[in-house]
Design a protein around this motif. Structure first.
Motif, PDB file in Angstrom:
ATOM      1  N   ALA A 222       4.880 -11.166   4.513  1.00  0.00           N
ATOM      2  CA  ALA A 222       5.912 -11.224   5.528  1.00  0.00           C
ATOM      3  C   ALA A 222       6.529  -9.624   5.809  1.00  0.00           C
ATOM      4  CB  ALA A 222       6.889 -12.035   5.715  1.00  0.00           C
ATOM      5  N   LEU A 223       6.328  -8.848   4.400  1.00  0.00           N
ATOM      6  CA  LEU A 223       7.092  -7.687   4.410  1.00  0.00           C
ATOM      7  C   LEU A 223       5.996  -6.649   3.995  1.00  0.00           C
ATOM      8  CD1 LEU A 223      10.619  -8.593   3.090  1.00  0.00           C
ATOM      9  CD2 LEU A 223      10.149  -8.056   5.450  1.00  0.00           C
ATOM     10  N   SER A 224       6.173  -5.502   4.349  1.00  0.00           N
ATOM     11  CA  SER A 224       5.019  -4.284   4.120  1.00  0.00           C
ATOM     12  C   SER A 224       5.224  -3.975   2.526  1.00  0.00           C
ATOM     13  CB  SER A 224       5.500  -3.027   4.763  1.00  0.00           C
ATOM     14  OG  SER A 224       6.655  -2.422   4.710  1.00  0.00           O
ATOM     15  N   HIS A 225       6.346  -4.204   2.034  1.00  0.00           N
ATOM     16  CA  HIS A 225       6.732  -3.994   0.273  1.00  0.00           C
ATOM     17  C   HIS A 225       6.203  -5.203  -0.388  1.00  0.00           C
ATOM     18  CE1 HIS A 225      10.414  -5.783   0.719  1.00  0.00           C
ATOM     19  NE2 HIS A 225      10.997  -5.042  -0.143  1.00  0.00           N
ATOM     20  N   CYS A 226       5.925  -6.044  -0.038  1.00  0.00           N
ATOM     21  CA  CYS A 226       5.362  -7.216  -0.778  1.00  0.00           C
ATOM     22  C   CYS A 226       3.641  -7.339  -0.825  1.00  0.00           C
ATOM     23  CB  CYS A 226       5.979  -8.583  -0.302  1.00  0.00           C
ATOM     24  SG  CYS A 226       7.866  -8.556  -0.390  1.00  0.00           S
ATOM     25  N   PRO A 227       3.062  -6.739  -1.856  1.00  0.00           N
ATOM     26  CA  PRO A 227       1.726  -6.787  -1.971  1.00  0.00           C
ATOM     27  C   PRO A 227       1.142  -7.991  -2.285  1.00  0.00           C
ATOM     28  CG  PRO A 227       2.710  -5.756  -3.923  1.00  0.00           C
ATOM     29  CD  PRO A 227       3.889  -6.038  -3.162  1.00  0.00           C
ATOM     30  N   VAL A 228       1.746  -8.996  -2.862  1.00  0.00           N
ATOM     31  CA  VAL A 228       1.140 -10.448  -3.229  1.00  0.00           C
ATOM     32  C   VAL A 228       0.849 -10.962  -2.314  1.00  0.00           C
ATOM     33  CG1 VAL A 228       1.505 -12.417  -4.878  1.00  0.00           C
ATOM     34  CG2 VAL A 228       2.662 -10.131  -5.607  1.00  0.00           C
TER      35      VAL A 228
END
Length: 275
Positions: A222-228
Motif C-alpha cells: 500500500a505504501l511506496s517504502h514497503c517492498p515486501v
C-alpha cells in the motif's frame, strides 16, 4: 471476533455491537506524498481502498490510534481526520496523543495516564505495550507509539502490535500474555537511509514462530517504502513450514475468529476456530 482488512494498517475489529476502526488512512490513491526521495519515489497510497470501505465505515462505532504524530499519515491522514471530525466517532488513544487529536476537533477518549496497566474496555480490558518504530539513528527520529492488547470476555485475545520491529519488549509481551491473535506490520518499510522501521519477512516469520496463536500480517502493498509483497511473505512462510499460523489478508478481506464453546481467554490459542 471479525477482522476486516481495509488497506495497509487500517482494519476494522468487530465484536458484539462494537466496530473499532484501527489507524485509518482513507485518502484515495496517490493523494499523499512520497516516503522516499532517491529510490521508489512514488506518491502514496499506491492502491485504492477496497470497494467495501464505504459500507464498512458506516458501521464503525469507535476508532483506536496506535500513533499519529511526526507525519505518520499512514496511520491517520487528513481524509481520516476529516471523517472522524464530521462523524464525531469516539477516538481512543494514549495520553501522549490526546492533545494532538483534540486540537484537530476529534472526539477524543484518552486512556488513563497509567495506560500500560489493564483498563476497562467494552466489558473487558485493554493495555498497551511500547512499539519500537525503527532502530539506530532512524529510530531516534521516529514517533514510536504503542501496541494494544484487547481482552474481551468470550472473544479471542487480540494483540495489535502497532508499527514496530521485533524488539525484546515485543518478544517478552507475547511470551507473557500469549494472545490468541496478533496483527503485525510486515512490509519491511524503510526510508532512503537506515534500516527497516517495521518488521520485514524475516522478523514476521520469527514473530510467527514465537507467537502461540495465529498471526495476521498487514502493512503490505500500500505504501511506496514497503517492498515486501504478499506473495513473497506467503512463499517464505510456506518454506518455513508455518503457513498454517500466518494469515495474509487481501485488501477488503474479512476474517472470522471464535473460541469454541466452553473455552475462555485463558484457553490455549491453538483452540481458535477460523472461518
Amino acid at each position: 471476533m471479525k477482522i476486516h482488512q481495509l488497506r495497509n494498517a487500517t482494519i476494522i475489529v468487530e465484536f458484539g455491537l462494537h466496530r473499532i476502526l484501527i489507524d485509518p488512512m482513507l485518502a484515495p490513491k496517490n493523494r499523499l506524498p512520497p516516503l522516499r526521495v532517491f529510490r521508489a519515489r512514488q506518491r502514496n497510497p499506491i492502491v485504492e481502498l477496497p470497494e467495501s470501505t464505504e459500507q464498512a465505515l458506516g458501521s464503525v462505532t469507535h476508532c483506536l490510534i496506535t500513533h499519529c504524530q511526526k507525519g505518520h499519515f499512514d496511520h491517520l491522514d487528513r481524509a481520516a481526520i476529516t471523517w472522524l471530525r464530521e462523524t464525531q466517532i469516539p477516538v481512543i488513544c494514549t495520553p501522549h496523543d490526546a492533545n494532538y487529536l483534540t486540537d484537530r476537533g476529534l472526539n477524543v477518549k484518552s486512556l488513563p495516564k497509567n495506560h500500560e496497566q489493564p483498563n476497562p474496555f467494552f466489558g473487558g480490558q485493554i493495555r498497551t505495550v511500547h512499539s519500537t518504530h525503527g532502530r539506530g539513528l532512524v529510530g531516534k527520529l521516529m514517533e514510536h507509539g504503542v501496541g494494544y492488547l484487547i481482552e474481551i470476555p468470550g472473544e479471542p485475545s487480540l494483540y495489535l502490535t502497532g508499527d514496530t520491529v521485533l524488539s525484546s519488549t515485543v518478544r517478552e509481551f507475547v511470551a507473557r500474555h500469549r494472545p490468541h491473535l496478533c496483527v503485525i506490520p510486515a512490509g519491511g518499510a524503510r526510508f532512503d537511509l537506515g534500516g527497516d522501521i517495521i518488521m520485514g519477512v524475516d522478523e514476521a516469520l520469527e514473530f510467527t514462530r514465537l507467537a502461540p496463536g495465529l498471526v495476521i500480517a498487514n502493512h503490505l502493498e500500500a505504501l511506496s517504502h514497503c517492498p515486501v509483497t504478499r506473495n513473497t511473505l506467503a512463499n517464505a512462510a510456506r518454506h518455513a513450514g508455518i503457513e498454517s499460523r500466518l494469515r495474509i489478508p487481501a485488501d477488503g478481506e474479512r476474517l472470522n475468529f471464535t473460541l469454541p464453546d466452553g473455552k475462555t481467554q485463558q484457553s490455549h490459542p491453538e483452540w481458535l476456530l477460523v472461518s
